[in-house]
Design a protein around this motif. Structure first.
Motif, short mmCIF file in Angstrom:
data_model
loop_
_atom_site.label_atom_id
_atom_site.label_comp_id
_atom_site.label_asym_id
_atom_site.label_seq_id
_atom_site.Cartn_x
_atom_site.Cartn_y
_atom_site.Cartn_z
N ALA B 47 30.16 43.04 -97.68
CA ALA B 47 30.47 44.20 -98.53
C ALA B 47 29.31 44.45 -99.50
N TYR B 48 28.78 45.64 -99.42
CA TYR B 48 27.65 46.01 -100.28
C TYR B 48 28.03 45.92 -101.76
N TRP B 49 29.24 46.36 -102.10
CA TRP B 49 29.59 46.48 -103.52
C TRP B 49 29.59 45.15 -104.25
N HIS B 50 30.40 44.21 -103.76
CA HIS B 50 30.51 42.95 -104.49
C HIS B 50 29.19 42.18 -104.45
N THR B 51 28.50 42.31 -103.33
CA THR B 51 27.32 41.48 -103.13
C THR B 51 26.10 42.05 -103.85
N PHE B 52 25.99 43.37 -103.85
CA PHE B 52 24.75 43.95 -104.39
C PHE B 52 24.97 44.88 -105.58
N ALA B 53 26.17 45.43 -105.70
CA ALA B 53 26.37 46.42 -106.77
C ALA B 53 27.08 45.84 -108.00
N TRP B 54 27.95 44.88 -107.80
CA TRP B 54 28.67 44.30 -108.94
C TRP B 54 27.70 43.46 -109.75
N GLU B 55 27.80 43.53 -111.06
CA GLU B 55 26.80 42.90 -111.92
C GLU B 55 27.33 41.69 -112.67
N LYS B 80 17.23 47.20 -103.41
CA LYS B 80 18.56 46.67 -103.07
C LYS B 80 18.80 46.71 -101.56
N ALA B 81 18.43 47.81 -100.94
CA ALA B 81 18.60 47.93 -99.49
C ALA B 81 17.76 46.88 -98.76
N ASP B 82 16.55 46.67 -99.26
CA ASP B 82 15.71 45.65 -98.62
C ASP B 82 16.37 44.27 -98.71
N VAL B 83 16.79 43.92 -99.90
CA VAL B 83 17.42 42.61 -100.08
C VAL B 83 18.69 42.51 -99.23
N ALA B 84 19.46 43.60 -99.19
CA ALA B 84 20.70 43.58 -98.42
C ALA B 84 20.43 43.23 -96.97
N PHE B 85 19.50 43.92 -96.38
CA PHE B 85 19.25 43.66 -94.95
C PHE B 85 18.57 42.30 -94.74
N GLU B 86 17.82 41.84 -95.72
CA GLU B 86 17.32 40.46 -95.63
C GLU B 86 18.48 39.47 -95.61
N MET B 87 19.47 39.74 -96.43
CA MET B 87 20.63 38.85 -96.46
C MET B 87 21.44 38.95 -95.16
N ASP B 102 27.66 52.56 -104.06
CA ASP B 102 27.02 51.24 -104.04
C ASP B 102 25.54 51.34 -103.71
N ILE B 103 25.21 52.33 -102.90
CA ILE B 103 23.88 52.30 -102.28
C ILE B 103 22.87 53.18 -103.00
N ALA B 104 23.38 54.13 -103.77
CA ALA B 104 22.43 55.04 -104.43
C ALA B 104 23.01 55.52 -105.76
N LEU B 136 30.50 48.37 -90.14
CA LEU B 136 31.93 48.28 -89.84
C LEU B 136 32.67 49.49 -90.41
N TRP B 137 32.38 49.80 -91.64
CA TRP B 137 32.94 51.03 -92.21
C TRP B 137 32.20 51.50 -93.46
N GLY B 138 32.34 52.80 -93.66
CA GLY B 138 31.85 53.41 -94.89
C GLY B 138 33.02 53.96 -95.68
N THR B 139 32.76 54.25 -96.94
CA THR B 139 33.82 54.82 -97.78
C THR B 139 33.18 55.48 -98.99
N ALA B 140 33.96 56.32 -99.65
CA ALA B 140 33.47 57.00 -100.84
C ALA B 140 34.09 56.38 -102.08
N ASN B 141 33.28 56.19 -103.10
CA ASN B 141 33.80 55.69 -104.36
C ASN B 141 34.37 56.86 -105.16
N LEU B 142 35.68 56.94 -105.18
CA LEU B 142 36.37 58.03 -105.89
C LEU B 142 37.11 57.49 -107.10
#
Ligand SMILES: [Co+2]
Ligand SMILES: [Co+2]
Ligand SMILES: [Co+2]
Ligand SMILES: [Co+2]
Ligand SMILES: [Co+2]
Ligand SMILES: [Co+2]
Ligand SMILES: [Co+2]
Ligand SMILES: [Co+2]
Lengths: 435, 435, 435, 435
Positions: B47-55, B80-87, B102-104, B136-142
């Protein structure tokens, strides 16, 4: 005339200044509230089980009460009926409710059990002719006997399903004959103790079939009352299928039962399911599923069903608001599914519980009616949603606009919605003016 | 190549005896379990959010992490995208999931925000071409931006509904373009903070309309993925409409959406709703609604969503049993909706969390498969319900028998059902042989 | 004079019939209740943090409020102080409370942070000279900065202990200089996130030492106020050492601190610990530990600290009963540790919250005083325990009778105690006469 | 020899690969773990009440079991004793525990009740001479009879206090004569149903006096066993005074009982109090209060005491870690305060419960011992606190440094502590290597 309530006179309305603990201070049945008699709003009922059948036991201790009808078989059942109707008269109660097992002892066979129930039913019929107390609803106890330990309709053994059918047929017919306004299904064992030994899909099919059978029989015998399911999330089972109103709705909808059955909503069960009582009422109202109410409260610190008498006017006012906005409860009413504490062992305690509960309901009804009559509150809520009255907004809800249309509109008009205060504290203070 | 994970080599399977904390001890992607590769069973996602966006913030304190992409706008998003794909590569992860936010970073307008998202989306597309990690899936932060404080689809302001539509359109299309297998809707603010200012019926109508719009747009653009709702009972809202699987089912059924949408079931959300995870899975399976899973766990003593990595093999085995009996998750997978604790501030901690989680899933999958292969357990459960296989019992379920028929049969045959042991302890011990 | 509350006049008492939402309907500071001014009973305080420092964020979304002092460093801190004292005046508030971090931004070093705090402290001092609002208590924020993520006094790093000491010294001295009546310690991070990395014994020794240091410093500088610990069971930590009043008592007793420290009891924290508020008050009173109160309420369905304004007169009346029987709160008061909801974004919402809260406290105080003046209730409780007034019973409590003596007496006199009604419903109805 | 367990042979250790449900797979009493026999580590006990006295009832239904000793007075008590010791032999149980009311029916007077208990006690004594099963602890049932409905030691009626004293004297002496290792006090009704009718201070004084009497009598008769209090937060009472370990400690400390009494900690009670089991163990260990354990588990979704057999190795391993670090349980042991579910009606179910529980304890013991032997984990935790081993840090804890000293040091050295990872996920993975 028994001497159970010896020395106690009928409970009268004496007004808010009365210090007589055996008087109503707010419940004044003929007082008009929003154009209707208070009694016709509340339609209060006394529950036979908690009041006359429960003996004061809990998981760590046995009977604390000492009643003249204990351990006396059918003779006890008759004494119990006498005391029950004496209490209905003392309280001037317009309604009562019962399970078959509350009113008569089990026999050696289903046939004998059913005969016992009908024999007491006949006593009820006679007493109801001479008195004013009517039957709000009847129901079958499909959870106390060990044969139901793994469920009734959802039992892995089809013989138990059949046995339950035989029991429900009897109580449904008795309810009909006594002029009951509703028939209630509470599935305390329709659920599971462990998922490990449970086929949920199979059990739900069984449960749906059972309810269809009940509905068909009700139609066959001409019963005009409302059939109700009473949601509860757990206890005695670890999980009960009738978890809450939303769950019951989905179940009924799935099995084409949603137009036949409504909900009997209990305060304490709402709490155990993680909801406020007014939430469950609002959900039911929005789904057309609000049938009747089991009035009580749950202790806020206890994780089980405490079935205490309601005693908070602010909380009950919010409930009455939902009910009044729903146009009332129709054939339903407020059944006191409440028991005096196991330490409240005196006959007078039974009266204190009901008097206090009725006074709370009366104050709450008046407060909710005044809130609505004032109008400030409803106007504030309507104003919050006023945007959805516009033509464009209506077109959205009407299905005339696509996701792409909306996206384009936001971009074209550079829509940048600004938040508006939800005004929770203002509204809470406003409500507090009326309670 | 960033130096975020400097000095850390790709995580390899080393077997149960390894003491290397940066190795898999059980997760061995190509190992066959019940005839299918382990990876194809689990389909794990990061999950992008917990791993890369949560502080690392919580309600009583701010950021504890220190990441090279913080406070740098679009440049940070690229790091962030670089690190994400490295992980993803380090963990050999077959899937990831993301919200747009999460991504932008948000722009000044929806158009600019969406452009930012698409710009990073293009980076993703390039990286996905050269790597093996899929979406696996995308979603919108609303729910994070203040404009959504009173809901997105259920907002009292129709402009917010429109804005949300514009956002979802963008992420849905990006998800489609990136070959995502699912699109998820989580309604964290679709609910209420206080019932006092809320019209439940109105809001549910809005929410249903919104989902219809999403489904229609998905069909229009040719998205073949599964649309999923993720139930959660509360938090951030006091009450969320997507309370649990049963509630979501009722909602979908009511608005003719039940054939279009499935559920993404999160362990911790099940717990907060008063259920076990396996319960929610079993309910979803029985309704044909089991779509995907958010793998995590909730602290048993905390009343909020703790989103911890799964670490109990016995518990997760029961979940995998439900999934395997359901025939797997189809297009779904196990998204780690889990965050390392706010005190776990080192880059390696992010890896420990996922490694431990994957090892638990691998052990649990193997245990559940062995339980099923052994057959003793399934046979015991089938035997419990064997009575319903008889012709008479089938006639009951088939609607060929009335309540009166059943009652007559009980009386005639003097049916007196005897309870049979539910064997809970026997079954628990049996399961424990496999975990 | 800022224009934050532009157009809003000072809040006046207008009586119960007022429909002005910006007026007190029950809080009438000079009205005598049980011989004491209402204000002197309640000693209400406004909390700087929730009112001026909290920005409306929650775990799923950021700032919703929009205040003129945001993002402006020390200049913002001065604007904030101006608005704060304008609000104190508008509400005619006799007290306020603060953390160091609420009033001034952190600097690059502890020295700079402390200087910032003292600079605003001087502004407070000037405003307090010309106004009537006094300081109920000060406290140090030892939980928001990442340095405290693993605790302050209980941190595994002794440098953090030292840093916290430096911070507390500064706020304690400022509190003393501003004439504060109390100094509060709330240990939000004094506990653990996981027992796996925690030495409870070591951490408790550290915590005890820290409190001793605070007490010694308070004595050294001549601070005559009361030092208070505020119990809370969890959140932000999974477990906090100051779980509830009974736990705090045991801790203080163990480390010879029980005569130096009392409790500041928060309604919502009592609820999260599984207690009613009145329970915590009663326990504290019985231990001589009742120091002050954080007035708020917790949402009954939320598992985290919701810090809402109190709005239930029945509940708060039970609390006031305990306080009045305790002889009042002494140097303590009712600090509104309450925040308007994150959707309540208007300046007026801040006033609605406090007005509603004060009116509830006023009604509850009057109800509790009337209950005590009436006397029926106290007499009923005394009667229940009357048996312990007999000489024989006193001898038991006095330690003059052995187990064997008692056993022999039961046998000799054939004692067979009969239960007496606990009268819960009667007492509930009695209380309801006053609320 | 009864035929209750007819056809069942003694339960033997058969190893992990056994598929015999009536064999131990992990519990191998003579196997050495960390240099001590497994049986000597665990000291397992069978609880008379749940196993032989509980009849399968719950708040919504009565007896489901069908035992040959039901409804037969003293003759039944003798049959029950026979079956009990047959089961102890079948399971090769080294210990058992009982309440007086479990083993013999109440008589018309205390004297008769006590005589009944002693008569069965003599049967126990004879059976214990010829068998190997010893008494872990005895206790008095001071909660089931209606005379105790308002408490035993804390009853408003001093006669009830005296009656309880007579009962405890009898069981304490019997426990002594049977060579019991401990005597337990569980105060299920020492608390309140409503604070409205309760004087907490008065009741706590009574409770403390009672415990002093018990301690004094134990000393007088030469009982060398340990006296234990078993904490529980609620149920049957709304609030129980022995809420949790920390609360019990404060109570004991207050009344100078802390050196005389330890705690018997039950898994399920820890959970109901909002704690993990290992938390309660760790707290008790840090206070020198860890006496014995009631092994069971609570259903995670039920709000009442479910008393199920333990079945999670990961959870129990964490408990055993605390116990091993404490140096074991001394005179205590693992009493299975666990009951088979009310649907588990077969005699074999009683065995399955205990076999499964013992196997879980055995696996957990071995896992915890291996974790400690490995040493990596303990080293990691020690490293976290290494800073407190420095001389300066020791001086702080030693009371040689003031608040002002510390503040000055921070300023002078410009101390700016940097957070270090708490490593929760790393530690969780590490633990998972052993379970
Ligand atoms: Co009910
Ligand atoms: Co109930
Ligand atoms: Co999720
Ligand atoms: Co979550
Ligand atoms: Co507070
Ligand atoms: Co709080
Ligand atoms: Co126990
Ligand atoms: Co228990």
């Amino acid at each position: 005339m028994t001497d159970f309530f010896k020395g106690i006179s009928p409970i009268k309305f004496e007004g808010a200044d009365s210090t007589n603990p055996l008087a109503y201070r707010h419940y004044n049945k003929d007082e008009l509230v929003a154009g209707k008699r208070m009694e016709d709003h509340i339609r209060p009922a006394i529950a036979y089980w908690h009041t006359f059948a429960w003996e004061g036991g809990d998981p760590f201790g046995g009977r604390t009460f000492d009643r003249p009808w204990y351990d006396k078989g059918m003779e006890g059942a008759r004494i119990k009926a006498d005391v029950a109707f004496e209490m209905f008269d003392l309280l001037d109660a317009p309604f009562f409710c019962f399970h078959d097992a509350d009113i008569a002892p089990e026999g050696a066979t289903l046939a004998e059990s059913n005969r016992n129930v009908r024999e007491i039913g006949e006593i009820f019929a006679r007493k109801m002719q001479s008195g004013r107390t009517r039957l709000l609803w009847g129901t079958a106890n499909l959870f106390s006997n060990r044969r139901y330990m793994s469920g009734a309709a959802t039992n892995p053994d089809p013989d138990v399903f059949a046995y339950a059918a035989g029991q429900v047929k009897n109580v449904l017919e008795l309810t009909h004959e006594l002029g009951g306004d509703n028939y209630v299904l509470w599935g305390g064992r329709e659920g599971y103790e462990t998922l490990l030994n449970t086929k949920i899909g199979q059990e739900q099919d069984q449960m749906a079939r059972f309810i269809h059978l009940v509905i068909e029989h009700a139609e066959k015998i001409g019963f005009k009352g409302q059939v109700l399911i009473e949601p509860k999330p757990q206890e005695p089972s670890k999980h009960q299928y009738d978890y809450d109103v939303a769950t019951v709705y989905g179940f009924l909808k799935r099995y084409d039962l949603d137009t036949k059955v409504k909900c009997n909503i209990e305060v304490g069960h709402a709490f155990l399911a993680g909801h406020s009582f007014e939430h469950e009422l609002a959900v039911a109202a929005s789904l057309g599923m609000l049938g009747s109410v089991d009035a009580n409260r749950n202790d806020l610190q206890s994780g089980w069903d405490t079935d205490q008498f309601p005693n908070s006017v602010p909380e009950t006012t919010l409930a009455f608001y939902q009910i009044l906005k729903n146009g009332g409860l129709g054939k339903g009413g407020f059944n006191f599914d409440a028991k005096v504490r196991r330490q409240s062992i005196d006959p007078a305690d039974l009266l204190y519980g009901h008097i206090g509960g009725l006074d709370v309901l009366a104050r709450s009804l008046k407060a909710a009616a005044a809130l609505i009559a004032d109008g400030t509150y409803d106007k504030a809520v309507d104003a919050r949603y006023a945007g959805w009255q516009g033509a464009d907004a209506k077109a959205i809800l009407g299905g005339k606009v696509s996701l792409a249309d909306l996206a384009a509109r936001v971009e074209k008009d550079n829509i940048n919605p600004q938040p508006r205060s939800g005004q929770q504290e203002y509204l809470e203070n406003l409500i507090n003016r009326f309670v």
